[in-house]
Design a protein around this motif. Structure first.
Motif, PDB file in Angstrom:
ATOM      1  N   VAL A 188       0.991   4.303  -9.086  1.00 39.58           N
ATOM      2  CA  VAL A 188       1.122   3.227  -8.098  1.00 39.58           C
ATOM      3  C   VAL A 188       0.343   1.993  -8.532  1.00 39.58           C
ATOM      4  CG1 VAL A 188       0.466   2.544  -5.748  1.00 39.58           C
ATOM      5  CG2 VAL A 188       1.601   4.743  -6.146  1.00 39.58           C
ATOM      6  N   GLU A 189      -0.904   2.204  -8.964  1.00 40.50           N
ATOM      7  CA  GLU A 189      -1.749   1.079  -9.351  1.00 40.50           C
ATOM      8  C   GLU A 189      -1.239   0.386 -10.604  1.00 40.50           C
ATOM      9  OE1 GLU A 189      -5.335   3.286  -9.507  1.00 40.50           O
ATOM     10  OE2 GLU A 189      -5.647   3.210  -7.331  1.00 40.50           O
ATOM     11  N   ALA A 190      -0.665   1.149 -11.517  1.00 41.41           N
ATOM     12  CA  ALA A 190      -0.108   0.554 -12.728  1.00 41.41           C
ATOM     13  C   ALA A 190       1.093  -0.341 -12.410  1.00 41.41           C
ATOM     14  CB  ALA A 190       0.309   1.649 -13.710  1.00 41.41           C
ATOM     15  N   ALA A 191       1.781  -0.051 -11.291  1.00 40.17           N
ATOM     16  CA  ALA A 191       2.946  -0.845 -10.887  1.00 40.17           C
ATOM     17  C   ALA A 191       2.547  -2.078 -10.088  1.00 40.17           C
ATOM     18  CB  ALA A 191       3.902   0.013 -10.072  1.00 40.17           C
ATOM     19  N   GLY A 192       1.251  -2.217  -9.762  1.00 41.83           N
ATOM     20  CA  GLY A 192       0.786  -3.399  -9.049  1.00 41.83           C
ATOM     21  C   GLY A 192       0.634  -3.236  -7.557  1.00 41.83           C
ATOM     22  N   ALA A 193       0.622  -1.988  -7.062  1.00 43.87           N
ATOM     23  CA  ALA A 193       0.418  -1.736  -5.637  1.00 43.87           C
ATOM     24  C   ALA A 193      -0.930  -1.051  -5.419  1.00 43.87           C
ATOM     25  CB  ALA A 193       1.545  -0.864  -5.090  1.00 43.87           C
ATOM     26  N   LYS A 194      -1.361  -0.993  -4.167  1.00 48.78           N
ATOM     27  CA  LYS A 194      -2.576  -0.266  -3.811  1.00 48.78           C
ATOM     28  C   LYS A 194      -2.216   1.186  -3.529  1.00 48.78           C
ATOM     29  CE  LYS A 194      -5.044  -4.131  -1.615  1.00 48.78           C
ATOM     30  NZ  LYS A 194      -5.651  -4.623  -0.353  1.00 48.78           N
ATOM     31  N   ALA A 195      -3.020   2.112  -4.028  1.00 48.65           N
ATOM     32  CA  ALA A 195      -2.788   3.536  -3.763  1.00 48.65           C
ATOM     33  C   ALA A 195      -3.808   4.045  -2.758  1.00 48.65           C
ATOM     34  CB  ALA A 195      -2.889   4.335  -5.057  1.00 48.65           C
ATOM     35  N   ARG A 196      -3.361   4.909  -1.855  1.00 49.17           N
ATOM     36  CA  ARG A 196      -4.249   5.512  -0.869  1.00 49.17           C
ATOM     37  C   ARG A 196      -3.924   6.993  -0.771  1.00 49.17           C
ATOM     38  NH1 ARG A 196      -4.623   4.687   5.590  1.00 49.17           N
ATOM     39  NH2 ARG A 196      -2.460   5.358   5.376  1.00 49.17           N
ATOM     40  N   VAL A 197      -4.905   7.832  -1.048  1.00 46.65           N
ATOM     41  CA  VAL A 197      -4.692   9.279  -0.993  1.00 46.65           C
ATOM     42  C   VAL A 197      -4.787   9.736   0.456  1.00 46.65           C
ATOM     43  CG1 VAL A 197      -5.497  11.527  -1.763  1.00 46.65           C
ATOM     44  CG2 VAL A 197      -5.621   9.560  -3.317  1.00 46.65           C
ATOM     45  N   VAL A 198      -3.747  10.427   0.944  1.00 45.90           N
ATOM     46  CA  VAL A 198      -3.690  10.867   2.336  1.00 45.90           C
ATOM     47  C   VAL A 198      -3.499  12.381   2.409  1.00 45.90           C
ATOM     48  CG1 VAL A 198      -2.780   8.659   3.151  1.00 45.90           C
ATOM     49  CG2 VAL A 198      -1.192  10.468   2.446  1.00 45.90           C
ATOM     50  N   ALA A 199      -3.646  12.917   3.600  1.00 42.16           N
ATOM     51  CA  ALA A 199      -3.591  14.364   3.786  1.00 42.16           C
ATOM     52  C   ALA A 199      -2.173  14.903   3.987  1.00 42.16           C
ATOM     53  CB  ALA A 199      -4.454  14.761   4.985  1.00 42.16           C
ATOM     54  N   ASN A 200      -1.318  14.115   4.658  1.00 39.53           N
ATOM     55  CA  ASN A 200       0.001  14.620   5.046  1.00 39.53           C
ATOM     56  C   ASN A 200       1.108  14.088   4.143  1.00 39.53           C
ATOM     57  OD1 ASN A 200      -1.041  16.000   7.347  1.00 39.53           O
ATOM     58  ND2 ASN A 200      -1.105  14.050   8.449  1.00 39.53           N
ATOM     59  N   SER A 201       1.901  14.971   3.602  1.00 35.84           N
ATOM     60  CA  SER A 201       3.052  14.560   2.793  1.00 35.84           C
ATOM     61  C   SER A 201       4.192  14.154   3.717  1.00 35.84           C
ATOM     62  CB  SER A 201       3.509  15.709   1.893  1.00 35.84           C
ATOM     63  OG  SER A 201       4.072  16.749   2.680  1.00 35.84           O
ATOM     64  N   LEU A 202       5.181  13.433   3.157  1.00 32.00           N
ATOM     65  CA  LEU A 202       6.346  13.066   3.953  1.00 32.00           C
ATOM     66  C   LEU A 202       7.112  14.313   4.408  1.00 32.00           C
ATOM     67  CD1 LEU A 202       7.854   9.923   2.182  1.00 32.00           C
ATOM     68  CD2 LEU A 202       6.633  10.044   4.357  1.00 32.00           C
ATOM     69  N   VAL A 250       0.864  -1.179   0.000  1.00 30.45           N
ATOM     70  CA  VAL A 250       0.000   0.000   0.000  1.00 30.45           C
ATOM     71  C   VAL A 250       0.902   1.230   0.000  1.00 30.45           C
ATOM     72  CG1 VAL A 250      -1.819   1.271   1.189  1.00 30.45           C
ATOM     73  CG2 VAL A 250      -1.762  -1.235   1.315  1.00 30.45           C
ATOM     74  N   VAL A 251       0.686   2.121  -0.950  1.00 30.47           N
ATOM     75  CA  VAL A 251       1.500   3.336  -1.062  1.00 30.47           C
ATOM     76  C   VAL A 251       0.618   4.555  -0.865  1.00 30.47           C
ATOM     77  CG1 VAL A 251       3.037   4.687  -2.541  1.00 30.47           C
ATOM     78  CG2 VAL A 251       3.061   2.191  -2.672  1.00 30.47           C
ATOM     79  N   ASN A 252       0.986   5.397   0.091  1.00 31.05           N
ATOM     80  CA  ASN A 252       0.274   6.653   0.309  1.00 31.05           C
ATOM     81  C   ASN A 252       0.699   7.679  -0.736  1.00 31.05           C
ATOM     82  OD1 ASN A 252      -0.860   5.529   2.597  1.00 31.05           O
ATOM     83  ND2 ASN A 252       0.584   6.497   4.006  1.00 31.05           N
ATOM     84  N   VAL A 253      -0.271   8.353  -1.320  1.00 30.57           N
ATOM     85  CA  VAL A 253       0.007   9.371  -2.333  1.00 30.57           C
ATOM     86  C   VAL A 253      -0.804  10.622  -2.033  1.00 30.57           C
ATOM     87  CG1 VAL A 253       0.590   7.689  -4.136  1.00 30.57           C
ATOM     88  CG2 VAL A 253      -1.792   8.424  -3.841  1.00 30.57           C
ATOM     89  N   LEU A 254      -0.497  11.692  -2.770  1.00 32.98           N
ATOM     90  CA  LEU A 254      -1.156  12.970  -2.506  1.00 32.98           C
ATOM     91  C   LEU A 254      -2.187  13.346  -3.556  1.00 32.98           C
ATOM     92  CD1 LEU A 254       1.980  14.998  -1.367  1.00 32.98           C
ATOM     93  CD2 LEU A 254       0.307  13.793   0.064  1.00 32.98           C
ATOM     94  N   ASP A 255      -2.186  12.652  -4.708  1.00 39.50           N
ATOM     95  CA  ASP A 255      -3.155  13.010  -5.745  1.00 39.50           C
ATOM     96  C   ASP A 255      -3.453  11.823  -6.647  1.00 39.50           C
ATOM     97  OD1 ASP A 255      -1.050  12.860  -7.743  1.00 39.50           O
ATOM     98  OD2 ASP A 255      -0.419  14.854  -7.105  1.00 39.50           O
ATOM     99  N   ALA A 256      -4.436  11.998  -7.516  1.00 36.60           N
ATOM    100  CA  ALA A 256      -4.902  10.920  -8.381  1.00 36.60           C
ATOM    101  C   ALA A 256      -3.856  10.507  -9.413  1.00 36.60           C
ATOM    102  CB  ALA A 256      -6.188  11.349  -9.090  1.00 36.60           C
ATOM    103  N   THR A 257      -3.038  11.450  -9.866  1.00 37.26           N
ATOM    104  CA  THR A 257      -2.002  11.119 -10.845  1.00 37.26           C
ATOM    105  C   THR A 257      -1.004  10.133 -10.264  1.00 37.26           C
ATOM    106  OG1 THR A 257      -2.208  13.283 -11.915  1.00 37.26           O
ATOM    107  CG2 THR A 257      -0.174  12.052 -12.304  1.00 37.26           C
ATOM    108  N   ALA A 258      -0.555  10.412  -9.057  1.00 39.51           N
ATOM    109  CA  ALA A 258       0.372   9.501  -8.379  1.00 39.51           C
ATOM    110  C   ALA A 258      -0.304   8.163  -8.096  1.00 39.51           C
ATOM    111  CB  ALA A 258       0.874  10.130  -7.083  1.00 39.51           C
ATOM    112  N   ALA A 259      -1.582   8.201  -7.780  1.00 34.14           N
ATOM    113  CA  ALA A 259      -2.326   6.969  -7.506  1.00 34.14           C
ATOM    114  C   ALA A 259      -2.332   6.058  -8.730  1.00 34.14           C
ATOM    115  CB  ALA A 259      -3.748   7.288  -7.072  1.00 34.14           C
ATOM    116  N   ARG A 260      -2.521   6.629  -9.894  1.00 35.25           N
ATOM    117  CA  ARG A 260      -2.534   5.820 -11.120  1.00 35.25           C
ATOM    118  C   ARG A 260      -1.172   5.177 -11.382  1.00 35.25           C
ATOM    119  NH1 ARG A 260      -6.123  10.013 -12.788  1.00 35.25           N
ATOM    120  NH2 ARG A 260      -4.409  11.271 -13.634  1.00 35.25           N
TER     121      ARG A 260
END
Length: 360
Positions: free
Chosen positions: A91-105, A79-89
């Protein structure tokens, strides 16, 4: 020259030493996060080491668009936390789950910097938890009411980027052993056998090598001398074998068998791990946090792996592993193996890099 075997068992594993077991815990609930859309592609089935490699690649590719990751052991997926839908896509294309979160690293790292500046109090620890998308701050039983109030104000000032917890345990150093190695300053354990420049060495905890310079096996025969030590800041030590003894790359499982160790792996939140030490022998658990900071009374150690594996005085310095991969060296923690507890580990990959050694 004939090789001398160490009576009882071979120098292979972990152990314990002058450690300071510390407490912390995580609430495994998402905070300010949303699950991926139902139409998201199916995530790949991955082992924990494979998930760690994929996570490193995605974090590198996404840069500031990634906000942490963890391994879902039940689903066997990353599961990979991301900040927007572009990053989510991505992540998902690489075979992981994407989760949009509020706080950046970057925001969570900023919170950690604030804690370091305003809340470095002996008996406290903090670690970034990608599951809650927060920095979890823990205070042990030695933290006074006034210090707790101070911590509370700092954490409140960080808003939704941090949360504060109290531990019943106590952060304290102790000396004792795993697959025992000892010296005039006390008893510790061997973590992993390694090779440097074609010569045999072993890794153990830095707080052990700070206290002891010459090491003996369980029969009292001298087997090694310190080569390098780092504590506080880090918590690892490198010892050079000075005696002709067997030094296989394996971990004692305390059941008459051993786990071969073929290499090292980066820890991933959610990874299933096993710890070996002489006081409580072998116990399993899960990685709950990375890049943890622990404020021992002897000084602050950062970059640690946080787990829910139990340990007790004497287990410090021992090995943490996942399958045939070395993961960490026991640094400290709190609790015990009757009521449970948490333990922190020095990442083996960092110790190998800093000492120029290799698993072997």
């Amino acid at each position: 020259m004939k090789h001398r075997r160490i009576p009882g068992r071979r120098i292979a594993v972990a152990g314990a030493g002058v450690a300071a077991l510390v407490a912390a815990g995580f609430t495994f609930q998402s905070a300010n996060a949303s699950e991926p859309a139902e139409s998201a592609p199916q995530a790949r089935i991955l082992s924990a080491p494979a998930a760690g490699k994929l996570s490193s690649a995605l974090v590198r590719d996404l840069g500031s668009g990634a906000a942490g990751s963890y391994y879902d052991a039940r689903a066997r997926s990353l599961v990979v936390n991301v900040l927007d839908a572009t990053a989510a896509r991505t992540v998902e294309a690489a075979g992981a789950k994407a989760r949009v979160v509020a706080n950046s690293l970057a925001e969570l790292d900023g919170a950690r910097s604030t804690l370091k500046r305003d809340a470095t109090i002996p008996g406290t620890s903090w670690a970034t938890d990608p599951v809650t998308d927060k920095v979890v701050v823990t205070a042990d039983a030695t933290v006074s009411g006034a210090e707790w109030s101070r911590l509370g104000k700092v954490v409140d000032g960080l808003g939704g980027k941090a949360e504060l917890k109290r531990s019943k345990g106590r952060y304290e150093p102790f000396i004792a052993g795993g697959d025992a190695i000892s010296g005039s300053g006390g008893r510790c354990s061997l973590g992993f056998n390694v090779v440097k420049g074609g010569q045999p060495y072993f890794l153990t905890a830095g707080h052990c090598t700070e206290a002891i310079s010459s090491w003996s096996d369980s029969s009292g025969g001298v087997i090694g001398q310190n080569e390098q030590s780092s504590f506080p800041g880090d918590d690892f030590g490198l010892v050079k074998y000075t005696a002709q003894v067997d030094h296989p790359s394996e971990v004692d499982l305390y059941n008459g068998s051993a786990q071969p160790i073929t290499g090292a792996a980066e820890a991933t939140v959610g990874m299933k791990v096993t710890r070996s030490g002489s006081t409580t022998q072998v116990h399993d658990g899960t990685v709950t946090g990375l890049n943890a900071t622990v404020n021992y009374s002897e000084g602050t150690v950062s970059g640690l792996i946080q787990t829910d594996v139990c340990a007790e005085p004497g287990d410090s310095g021992g090995s943490l592993f996942s399958g045939d991969k070395a993961v960490g060296l026991t640094s400290g923690g709190s609790g015990d193996c009757t009521s449970g507890g948490e333990t922190f580990f020095q990442p083996v990959t960092e110790a190998l890099s800093a000492t120029g050694s290799q698993i072997g």
